[in-house]
Design an enzyme around this catalytic site. Sequence first.
Site, PDB file in Angstrom:
ATOM      1  N   HIS A 159      72.348   5.195   9.839  1.00  0.00           N
ATOM      2  CA  HIS A 159      71.175   5.363   8.984  1.00  0.00           C
ATOM      3  C   HIS A 159      69.966   4.856   9.751  1.00  0.00           C
ATOM      4  O   HIS A 159      69.920   3.703  10.167  1.00  0.00           O
ATOM      5  CB  HIS A 159      71.313   4.604   7.665  1.00  0.00           C
ATOM      6  CG  HIS A 159      70.176   4.852   6.723  1.00  0.00           C
ATOM      7  ND1 HIS A 159      70.224   5.806   5.728  1.00  0.00           N
ATOM      8  CD2 HIS A 159      68.935   4.288   6.643  1.00  0.00           C
ATOM      9  CE1 HIS A 159      69.074   5.820   5.068  1.00  0.00           C
ATOM     10  NE2 HIS A 159      68.278   4.912   5.599  1.00  0.00           N
ATOM     11  N   CYS A 160      68.972   5.715   9.937  1.00  0.00           N
ATOM     12  CA  CYS A 160      67.793   5.362  10.722  1.00  0.00           C
ATOM     13  C   CYS A 160      66.596   5.175   9.798  1.00  0.00           C
ATOM     14  O   CYS A 160      66.142   6.140   9.168  1.00  0.00           O
ATOM     15  CB  CYS A 160      67.498   6.452  11.753  1.00  0.00           C
ATOM     16  SG  CYS A 160      66.031   6.105  12.760  1.00  0.00           S
TER      17      CYS A 160
END
Length: 308
Positions: A159-160
């Site tokens: 998850h960025c």
Amino acid sequence: TMQSSGHRFRDVEHHPLLADNESYDSSSSSSEADMADRVWFIRDGCGMVCAIMTWLLVVYADFVVTFVMLLPSKDFWYSVINGVLFNCLAVLALSSHLRTMLTDPGAVPKGNATKEYMDNLQLKPGEVIYKCPKCCSIKPERAHHCSICKRCIRKMDHHCPWVNNCVGEKNQRFFVLFTMYIALISAHALVLCGFQFFSCVRGQWTELYDFSPPVTVILMIFLCLEGFLFLTFTAVMFGTQIHSICNDETFFERLKSEKPTWERRLRWEGMKSVFGGQPSLLWINPFAGFRIRRLLLRGKKGGPEFSV
């Protein structure tokens, strides 16, 4: 008792409905179909702040390059060529960012682990599938649950927060393009700053610049710091993503040292599966597959956004 992840993945892999990515769409409820027609967007405060910061930093770099370094220059073609190149790369980078952020990364339908759906799977006696207790969905092979998206994501890499989304099966290509174009404009900005500082040393401040020397130096120093940090970060991320694609392995799988229970693709096959088809300019085009008319229809049908 809970089975080991290896056995669990093998059971999931052998079931045809769970191995086929499109099987969920054909058997989803009407509410899930409505959600699929909306634009994907994650309401996460940290992610939205990081996404806005990304845009502001790119806009700042474009301002300094265009108005501080290029427009005041006496070399017309130097300004035109570098201005067009930098702004094109910036547009491609921001477009890739938008498509990464607003594309469903491969979320498993939430709450599909119902008795009715289980009956439709027609499981054989003794056959085992895995149910995610957090989002109450049937978890396919290589899917991981994201605590921020609150969904299981197929082939979730990570998850960025900078794109306010997970990087998964359906948007990894756009994330790779985002890191590539940010690295390119960062390198371009650093090269332009180098030429600009060289001309500054030659004492041509009053001839070339609309801003005072102290302001120009401060703006360029901040641009150099930004360009160096972004170039380092995105270049490393780009290389990591290409390595993962070529080895058909996500970040979570590499972090957990999971032994692959799936048949790994060859390196070239992995690239084609992510970027789509044979090598072409479409691979580096973030606009490929985008349909404005379809987006407008989605907005009319299901609202402007889908938040989870």
